[in-house]
Motif scaffolding. Structure first.
Motif, PDB file in Angstrom:
ATOM      1  N   HIS A  44     -23.991  13.912   5.773  1.00  0.00           N
ATOM      2  CA  HIS A  44     -23.639  13.286   4.532  1.00  0.00           C
ATOM      3  C   HIS A  44     -23.121  11.759   4.757  1.00  0.00           C
ATOM      4  O   HIS A  44     -23.614  10.785   3.996  1.00  0.00           O
ATOM      5  CB  HIS A  44     -22.757  13.978   3.657  1.00  0.00           C
ATOM      6  CG  HIS A  44     -22.277  13.099   2.559  1.00  0.00           C
ATOM      7  ND1 HIS A  44     -23.178  12.766   1.416  1.00  0.00           N
ATOM      8  CD2 HIS A  44     -21.054  12.931   2.203  1.00  0.00           C
ATOM      9  CE1 HIS A  44     -22.634  12.294   0.396  1.00  0.00           C
ATOM     10  NE2 HIS A  44     -21.318  12.247   0.877  1.00  0.00           N
ATOM     11  N   THR A  94     -25.625   9.311   6.189  1.00  0.00           N
ATOM     12  CA  THR A  94     -27.030   8.974   5.441  1.00  0.00           C
ATOM     13  C   THR A  94     -26.664   8.964   4.061  1.00  0.00           C
ATOM     14  O   THR A  94     -27.584   8.360   3.202  1.00  0.00           O
ATOM     15  CB  THR A  94     -27.882  10.204   5.428  1.00  0.00           C
ATOM     16  OG1 THR A  94     -27.334  11.371   4.909  1.00  0.00           O
ATOM     17  CG2 THR A  94     -28.434  10.710   7.058  1.00  0.00           C
ATOM     18  N   LYS A  95     -25.412   9.448   3.373  1.00  0.00           N
ATOM     19  CA  LYS A  95     -24.949   9.106   2.147  1.00  0.00           C
ATOM     20  C   LYS A  95     -25.700  10.243   1.189  1.00  0.00           C
ATOM     21  O   LYS A  95     -25.911  10.131  -0.067  1.00  0.00           O
ATOM     22  CB  LYS A  95     -25.134   7.890   1.509  1.00  0.00           C
ATOM     23  CG  LYS A  95     -24.243   6.901   2.198  1.00  0.00           C
ATOM     24  CD  LYS A  95     -22.871   7.231   2.544  1.00  0.00           C
ATOM     25  CE  LYS A  95     -21.953   6.281   3.263  1.00  0.00           C
ATOM     26  NZ  LYS A  95     -20.662   6.765   3.637  1.00  0.00           N
ATOM     27  N   ILE A  96     -26.723  11.266   1.862  1.00  0.00           N
ATOM     28  CA  ILE A  96     -27.418  12.334   0.899  1.00  0.00           C
ATOM     29  C   ILE A  96     -26.669  13.489   0.928  1.00  0.00           C
ATOM     30  O   ILE A  96     -26.124  13.994   1.873  1.00  0.00           O
ATOM     31  CB  ILE A  96     -28.797  12.536   1.763  1.00  0.00           C
ATOM     32  CG1 ILE A  96     -29.716  11.483   1.913  1.00  0.00           C
ATOM     33  CG2 ILE A  96     -29.585  13.608   1.183  1.00  0.00           C
ATOM     34  CD1 ILE A  96     -30.278  10.862   0.793  1.00  0.00           C
ATOM     35  N   HIS A 110     -34.682  18.781  -2.491  1.00  0.00           N
ATOM     36  CA  HIS A 110     -35.711  19.254  -1.718  1.00  0.00           C
ATOM     37  C   HIS A 110     -34.994  20.544  -1.114  1.00  0.00           C
ATOM     38  O   HIS A 110     -33.815  20.644  -0.619  1.00  0.00           O
ATOM     39  CB  HIS A 110     -35.674  18.281  -0.184  1.00  0.00           C
ATOM     40  CG  HIS A 110     -36.750  17.108  -0.713  1.00  0.00           C
ATOM     41  ND1 HIS A 110     -37.767  17.514  -0.449  1.00  0.00           N
ATOM     42  CD2 HIS A 110     -36.499  15.781  -1.009  1.00  0.00           C
ATOM     43  CE1 HIS A 110     -38.463  15.934  -0.736  1.00  0.00           C
ATOM     44  NE2 HIS A 110     -37.580  15.205  -1.113  1.00  0.00           N
ATOM     45  N   SER A 169     -36.506  11.681  -2.537  1.00  0.00           N
ATOM     46  CA  SER A 169     -37.099  10.553  -1.833  1.00  0.00           C
ATOM     47  C   SER A 169     -37.562  11.057  -0.280  1.00  0.00           C
ATOM     48  O   SER A 169     -37.305  12.306   0.121  1.00  0.00           O
ATOM     49  CB  SER A 169     -36.243   9.403  -1.599  1.00  0.00           C
ATOM     50  OG  SER A 169     -35.283   9.875  -0.791  1.00  0.00           O
ATOM     51  N   GLU A 170     -38.496  10.268   0.405  1.00  0.00           N
ATOM     52  CA  GLU A 170     -38.663  10.879   1.906  1.00  0.00           C
ATOM     53  C   GLU A 170     -37.587  10.911   2.757  1.00  0.00           C
ATOM     54  O   GLU A 170     -37.452  11.628   3.423  1.00  0.00           O
ATOM     55  CB  GLU A 170     -39.820   9.945   2.393  1.00  0.00           C
ATOM     56  CG  GLU A 170     -40.323  10.087   3.745  1.00  0.00           C
ATOM     57  CD  GLU A 170     -41.270  11.226   3.582  1.00  0.00           C
ATOM     58  OE1 GLU A 170     -41.348  12.160   4.699  1.00  0.00           O
ATOM     59  OE2 GLU A 170     -41.736  11.432   2.395  1.00  0.00           O
ATOM     60  N   GLU A 171     -36.482   9.955   2.428  1.00  0.00           N
ATOM     61  CA  GLU A 171     -35.248   9.982   3.139  1.00  0.00           C
ATOM     62  C   GLU A 171     -34.612  11.343   2.715  1.00  0.00           C
ATOM     63  O   GLU A 171     -34.252  11.900   3.988  1.00  0.00           O
ATOM     64  CB  GLU A 171     -34.319   8.708   2.645  1.00  0.00           C
ATOM     65  CG  GLU A 171     -33.008   8.694   3.896  1.00  0.00           C
ATOM     66  CD  GLU A 171     -32.187   7.622   3.298  1.00  0.00           C
ATOM     67  OE1 GLU A 171     -31.101   7.226   4.049  1.00  0.00           O
ATOM     68  OE2 GLU A 171     -32.353   6.991   2.112  1.00  0.00           O
ATOM     69  N   ALA A 172     -34.415  11.649   1.528  1.00  0.00           N
ATOM     70  CA  ALA A 172     -33.784  13.221   1.346  1.00  0.00           C
ATOM     71  C   ALA A 172     -34.496  14.234   2.124  1.00  0.00           C
ATOM     72  O   ALA A 172     -33.962  15.042   2.593  1.00  0.00           O
ATOM     73  CB  ALA A 172     -33.884  13.199  -0.156  1.00  0.00           C
ATOM     74  N   SER A 173     -35.793  14.181   2.057  1.00  0.00           N
ATOM     75  CA  SER A 173     -36.481  15.282   2.867  1.00  0.00           C
ATOM     76  C   SER A 173     -36.387  14.984   4.494  1.00  0.00           C
ATOM     77  O   SER A 173     -36.016  16.202   4.963  1.00  0.00           O
ATOM     78  CB  SER A 173     -37.985  14.984   2.610  1.00  0.00           C
ATOM     79  OG  SER A 173     -38.770  15.764   3.264  1.00  0.00           O
ATOM     80  N   THR A 174     -36.149  14.093   4.861  1.00  0.00           N
ATOM     81  CA  THR A 174     -36.130  13.755   6.268  1.00  0.00           C
ATOM     82  C   THR A 174     -34.556  14.481   6.667  1.00  0.00           C
ATOM     83  O   THR A 174     -34.390  15.313   7.559  1.00  0.00           O
ATOM     84  CB  THR A 174     -36.206  12.575   6.846  1.00  0.00           C
ATOM     85  OG1 THR A 174     -37.354  11.938   6.624  1.00  0.00           O
ATOM     86  CG2 THR A 174     -35.741  12.305   8.123  1.00  0.00           C
ATOM     87  N   VAL A 175     -33.539  14.004   5.818  1.00  0.00           N
ATOM     88  CA  VAL A 175     -32.235  14.516   6.132  1.00  0.00           C
ATOM     89  C   VAL A 175     -32.110  16.024   5.894  1.00  0.00           C
ATOM     90  O   VAL A 175     -31.630  16.751   6.811  1.00  0.00           O
ATOM     91  CB  VAL A 175     -31.088  13.912   5.201  1.00  0.00           C
ATOM     92  CG1 VAL A 175     -29.964  14.286   5.346  1.00  0.00           C
ATOM     93  CG2 VAL A 175     -31.040  12.266   5.531  1.00  0.00           C
TER      94      VAL A 175
END
Length: 362
Positions: free
Chosen positions: A15, A18-20, A63, A83-89
């Motif tokens: 977190h 990535t801030k996710i 996700h 988002s795709e970033e959230a999916s990757t994280v």
């Protein structure tokens, strides 16, 4: 299984990078770790996802990813955002939890293997097969150490001892009962018993903030094969018991240093009683006065040297001779004669052993 704190640290690290926002729940939707507070609304969604055939999905702005132990669903990872970033994280978090789970499972399997190895619960073929499966070196030099932590336990003793070895995967720290912690230490080719002694001192120092006089460490002989580890464990066990009887002032005791105490410890009590009855004519060394006991102890300490003993006791040489003559009259043993001195020394050790065994019954 993985502790919640470990998982919390894992997702908090992601977190921060990535801030996710992330969360980990079990298969029933109970939150194990999270970087955000409002997780109650997601439990039903997690339960529905867990019951589905999908390995991942997007719902309610999150996700969802499944983490399996073989075919058994263990955890669900939630990554906030579509988002795709959230999916990757989320995938990275799932991968980390999966790796942690594998590591902890292997550690649990190794822990069980070592316990059964110490207790001689494995056939030779099982020892070799499981060693190979768990990547445990068969021919490494090892020594078994036992750490007795005393009656006042705080519950962190195992972690304290583990901290000494800094997570080294070749060393095993476990417990086979509630009183002792067992260390199976792998040694280098050039490590000696002096190095083992230093490790034992470091273990004791790990309890410096406690009443460390209750902390004792014993160790067996160094063995060269995995199948011999149980022998080193039995030796360390004997060293702990014999050390309490004959070396109560020592906090570190080696099996190789037990001397004749090791033989006396294995004598049956009826035989000991018969021996003492013959030596002291149905009397007991406990019947000797304090002055006599002190004289005997100091005489043995100074290797039967009359002059040095009298000097250390601050008495005249003739006074010491008089005490020894008096002792000879009451026991028939002249401590100035080597053979009689050996007999008397062994008799004193036998009495100490008998008293210890009697106290252990109560």
């Amino acid at each position: 299984m993985i502790s919640n704190q470990i998982m919390q640290n894992t997702i908090e690290g992601l977190h921060q990078l990535t801030k996710i926002d992330l969360a980990v729940t079990d298969a029933d939707g109970v939150v194990c770790a999270s970087t955000f507070n409002d997780t109650a609304q997601l439990s039903d969604a997690v339960a529905v996802f867990a019951a589905s055939e999908a390995d991942s999905q997007v719902a309610l702005g999150y996700h969802f990813f499944k983490v399996f132990d073989d075919t058994q669903l263990e955890f669900v990872i939630l990554a906030h955002g579509d988002s795709e970033e959230a999916s990757t994280v989320g995938k990275i978090a799932a991968f980390h939890v999966q790796e942690l789970m594998i590591a902890y499972k292997e550690r649990f399997d190794k822990d069980n293997f070592i316990k059964n190895l110490l207790l001689d619960n494995l056939l030779l073929v099982d020892i070799y097969n499981r060693s190979k499966k768990l990547h445990v070196d068969i021919n490494a030099r090892r020594v078994v150490m036992i750490v007795e932590v005393g009656p006042d336990k705080d519950g962190d003793e195992l972690d304290r001892v583990r901290s000494v070895f800094g997570g080294k995967t070749k060393d095993f720290v476990t417990a086979v009962d509630e009183h002792n912690i067992i260390v199976v230490k792998e040694l280098g080719e050039n490590d000696t018993y002096e190095d083992v002694e230093k490790i034992a001192a470091v273990i004791i120092d790990a309890f410096h903030d406690k009443d460390s006089k209750n902390i004792r460490v014993s160790y067996g002989t160094v063995v060269g094969e995995i199948k011999e580890v149980s022998r080193s464990y039995k030796e360390a066990n004997m060293a702990m018991d014999v050390g309490k009887i004959f070396f109560s002032d020592k906090r570190i005791i080696a099996y190789s240093a037990l001397g004749i105490g090791r033989l006396i410890y294995q004598l049956p009590i009826p035989l000991c009683k018969m021996f003492i009855s013959e030596i002291f004519d149905n009397k007991s060394p406990d019947d000797f006065d304090e002055e006599t006991l002190t004289t005997i102890a100091k005489f043995f300490e100074n290797s039967l040297n009359v002059s040095e003993t009298s000097r250390q006791l601050y008495i005249h040489r003739n006074t010491l001779v008089y005490r020894l003559d008096k002792l000879e009259k009451s026991t028939g043993l002249d401590l100035r004669v080597f053979e009689d001195a050996i007999t008397f020394k062994i008799a004193l050790m036998v009495v100490k052993y008998m008293k210890y065994m009697e106290d252990e019954k109560f």
